[in-house]
Design a protein around this motif. Structure first.
Motif, PDB file in Angstrom:
ATOM      1  N   LYS A  31       1.271 -28.335  19.389  1.00  0.00           N
ATOM      2  CA  LYS A  31       0.285 -27.893  18.408  1.00  0.00           C
ATOM      3  C   LYS A  31      -0.710 -26.984  19.127  1.00  0.00           C
ATOM      4  CE  LYS A  31      -3.525 -29.724  15.607  1.00  0.00           C
ATOM      5  NZ  LYS A  31      -4.319 -30.939  15.313  1.00  0.00           N
ATOM      6  N   GLU A  32      -0.878 -25.781  18.614  1.00  0.00           N
ATOM      7  CA  GLU A  32      -1.799 -24.829  19.227  1.00  0.00           C
ATOM      8  C   GLU A  32      -3.251 -25.264  19.000  1.00  0.00           C
ATOM      9  OE1 GLU A  32      -1.247 -22.286  21.064  1.00  0.00           O
ATOM     10  OE2 GLU A  32       0.886 -21.833  20.803  1.00  0.00           O
ATOM     11  N   ALA A  33      -4.089 -25.051  20.016  1.00  0.00           N
ATOM     12  CA  ALA A  33      -5.516 -25.333  19.873  1.00  0.00           C
ATOM     13  C   ALA A  33      -6.173 -24.234  19.046  1.00  0.00           C
ATOM     14  CB  ALA A  33      -6.167 -25.419  21.244  1.00  0.00           C
ATOM     15  N   VAL A  34      -7.217 -24.615  18.296  1.00  0.00           N
ATOM     16  CA  VAL A  34      -7.999 -23.647  17.524  1.00  0.00           C
ATOM     17  C   VAL A  34      -9.309 -23.429  18.264  1.00  0.00           C
ATOM     18  CG1 VAL A  34      -9.166 -23.177  15.336  1.00  0.00           C
ATOM     19  CG2 VAL A  34      -6.976 -24.404  15.349  1.00  0.00           C
ATOM     20  N   ASN A  35      -9.567 -22.207  18.659  1.00  0.00           N
ATOM     21  CA  ASN A  35     -10.759 -21.913  19.441  1.00  0.00           C
ATOM     22  C   ASN A  35     -12.037 -22.031  18.624  1.00  0.00           C
ATOM     23  OD1 ASN A  35      -9.245 -21.456  21.697  1.00  0.00           O
ATOM     24  ND2 ASN A  35      -9.278 -19.227  21.541  1.00  0.00           N
ATOM     25  N   GLU A  36     -13.083 -22.497  19.274  1.00  0.00           N
ATOM     26  CA  GLU A  36     -14.411 -22.523  18.674  1.00  0.00           C
ATOM     27  C   GLU A  36     -15.010 -21.124  18.795  1.00  0.00           C
ATOM     28  OE1 GLU A  36     -18.273 -25.354  19.240  1.00  0.00           O
ATOM     29  OE2 GLU A  36     -17.526 -24.344  21.027  1.00  0.00           O
ATOM     30  N   ILE A  37     -15.662 -20.662  17.730  1.00  0.00           N
ATOM     31  CA  ILE A  37     -16.299 -19.342  17.749  1.00  0.00           C
ATOM     32  C   ILE A  37     -17.798 -19.518  17.552  1.00  0.00           C
ATOM     33  CG2 ILE A  37     -16.427 -17.055  16.689  1.00  0.00           C
ATOM     34  CD1 ILE A  37     -13.540 -17.398  15.787  1.00  0.00           C
ATOM     35  N   ILE A  38     -18.561 -19.064  18.525  1.00  0.00           N
ATOM     36  CA  ILE A  38     -20.017 -19.166  18.500  1.00  0.00           C
ATOM     37  C   ILE A  38     -20.606 -17.771  18.445  1.00  0.00           C
ATOM     38  CG2 ILE A  38     -22.070 -19.902  19.774  1.00  0.00           C
ATOM     39  CD1 ILE A  38     -20.524 -22.240  18.751  1.00  0.00           C
ATOM     40  N   GLU A  39     -21.584 -17.596  17.568  1.00  0.00           N
ATOM     41  CA  GLU A  39     -22.302 -16.331  17.488  1.00  0.00           C
ATOM     42  C   GLU A  39     -23.661 -16.508  18.142  1.00  0.00           C
ATOM     43  OE1 GLU A  39     -22.629 -13.007  14.059  1.00  0.00           O
ATOM     44  OE2 GLU A  39     -23.659 -14.886  13.585  1.00  0.00           O
ATOM     45  N   LYS A  40     -23.996 -15.572  19.043  1.00  0.00           N
ATOM     46  CA  LYS A  40     -25.275 -15.648  19.743  1.00  0.00           C
ATOM     47  C   LYS A  40     -26.076 -14.388  19.482  1.00  0.00           C
ATOM     48  CE  LYS A  40     -24.443 -18.761  23.627  1.00  0.00           C
ATOM     49  NZ  LYS A  40     -24.534 -18.920  25.101  1.00  0.00           N
ATOM     50  N   GLY A  41     -27.363 -14.609  19.238  1.00  0.00           N
ATOM     51  CA  GLY A  41     -28.242 -13.472  19.005  1.00  0.00           C
ATOM     52  C   GLY A  41     -28.639 -12.800  20.304  1.00  0.00           C
ATOM     53  N   THR A  42     -28.595 -11.484  20.311  1.00  0.00           N
ATOM     54  CA  THR A  42     -29.013 -10.725  21.494  1.00  0.00           C
ATOM     55  C   THR A  42     -30.229  -9.858  21.199  1.00  0.00           C
ATOM     56  OG1 THR A  42     -27.488  -8.926  20.929  1.00  0.00           O
ATOM     57  CG2 THR A  42     -26.678 -10.624  22.406  1.00  0.00           C
ATOM     58  N   GLY A  43     -30.642  -9.851  19.956  1.00  0.00           N
ATOM     59  CA  GLY A  43     -31.805  -9.042  19.594  1.00  0.00           C
ATOM     60  C   GLY A  43     -33.071  -9.637  20.177  1.00  0.00           C
ATOM     61  N   ASN A  44     -33.946  -8.777  20.731  1.00  0.00           N
ATOM     62  CA  ASN A  44     -35.218  -9.222  21.282  1.00  0.00           C
ATOM     63  C   ASN A  44     -36.239  -9.307  20.148  1.00  0.00           C
ATOM     64  OD1 ASN A  44     -34.058  -9.254  23.776  1.00  0.00           O
ATOM     65  ND2 ASN A  44     -34.850  -7.258  24.400  1.00  0.00           N
TER      66      ASN A  44
END
Length: 347
Positions: free
Chosen positions: A216-229
């Motif tokens: 069974k293939e793993a499902v990757n976690e997707i995280i969004e990170k803010g880079t705006g100052n």
């Protein structure tokens, strides 16, 4: 009618020279026969080497004639029943005691074998393809030695293993710096692993992966990170900044104790930029923060933040990562004292 000659008459009838020749030939043949039976032999035993002339026919006969005692465990090369020949070399190996470890069994044995390989053959120890012998098979044996036979077995084990999911980071300039959002939950996968396990004397010594199959293939976690100052002020306003510096802050007023100037002095209340001092004006080192920069001063000790400020002033003691905050009265300045603050240089 036939007549027979008597003994004397017979000898008279025989050629005496021929008779002597026959006797001489017979004697010569016997002598050659005896010489053929005579052998030069060497016997090596108990650290000695002896040369022997013998008419003995076998090794055993000679050893017995020489009075050499041979015990049952001793080894004689060539064997006792071997026929002796000219220049035969007989070596008597005296038996001695060694320790034999076969797998998990240990015992004392008496042997006269010269090498480990000879010992293994004599004892008829069956070795598997991967079994090990220590010391090496060609090693010469000595009294008190230990010979170990290590029994090597292998087995195949199949087991399932969890495959951890990976985390993928996506950066978003529209999000405030440090803000994170989970766009997709991570789910572990599953894989089947075929292992080759090696045992030495029933003790595991190695475990190697032979084959892996993903079930069974793993499902990757997707995280969004803010880079705006983006800074959210204490009033809830959003401000974009280009740099943030932790600085040591002090407080000053326009009075004589802070500036050395009194009311009536033409430069009283005038900043290093030529502007009139007022709440929100701060003194900086222009090499660190350019004059005219718009700032936001954030408290680091849970006290109210100084807030939006303007870098318009300088001071002789304000060098490096130091900043001086203007207050309208001396009591406020004294209450502020000195403390660490976070200085945002606003766009």
């Amino acid at each position: 009618m036939e007549t027979f000659l008597g003994g004397k008459d017979f000898l008279k009838g025989v050629n005496k020279k021929a008779f002597i020749a026959v006797v001489f030939l017979a004697t010569l043949l016997v002598s050659f026969g005896l010489l053929a039976m005579r052998k030069n032999v060497t016997i090596v035993y108990d650290g000695k080497e002896e040369s022997v002339v013998t008419f003995a026919s076998t090794v055993e006969t000679l050893i017995n004639k020489q009075g050499i005692e041979v015990l049952e465990a001793d080894k004689v090369v060539p064997g006792l029943q071997e026929k002796l020949k000219e220049d035969t070399r007989i070596v008597i190996h005296r038996a001695f005691e060694i320790q034999l470890i076969d797998g998990q069994q240990q015992k004392s044995i008496t042997t006269a074998e010269e090498t480990v390989e000879d010992l293994i053959k004599t004892l008829d120890l069956k070795l598997g393809e991967k079994d090990k012998v220590q010391p090496d098979l060609h090693t010469t044996l000595n009294p008190g030695d230990t010979v170990e036979v290590i029994r090597v077995t292998e087995e195949i084990l199949v087991e399932n293993q969890e495959v951890p999911f990976q985390t993928t980071i996506k950066y978003n300039e529209d999000l405030e710096l440090g803000t994170t959002k989970r766009l997709q939950e991570g789910v572990p996968g599953l894989k089947e692993i075929k292992l080759g396990i090696t045992y030495e004397n029933n003790v595991e010594v190695a475990r190697d992966v032979i084959e892996e199959n993903i079930i069974k293939e793993a499902v990757n976690e997707i995280i969004e990170k803010g880079t705006g100052n983006i800074l959210v002020t204490s009033r809830g306003d959003s401000r974009r900044y280009r740099e943030v510096i932790v600085m040591e802050a002090s407080a000053y007023t326009a009075d004589y104790e802070s500036t050395g100037k009194r009311p009536g002095d033409p430069y009283f209340g005038i900043t290093g930029s030529g502007t009139q001092v007022r709440p929100g004006v701060v003194a900086v080192d222009p090499r660190v923060i350019p004059l005219g920069s718009k700032l936001y001063i954030e408290s680091l000790d849970r006290t109210p933040s100084y807030g939006v400020a303007s870098a318009e002033d300088t001071g002789g003691a304000i060098k490096g990562n130091k900043i001086d905050l203007y207050f309208e009265n001396r009591s406020e300045a004294l209450r502020f004292g000195r403390r660490k603050v976070k200085v945002y240089i606003l766009d």
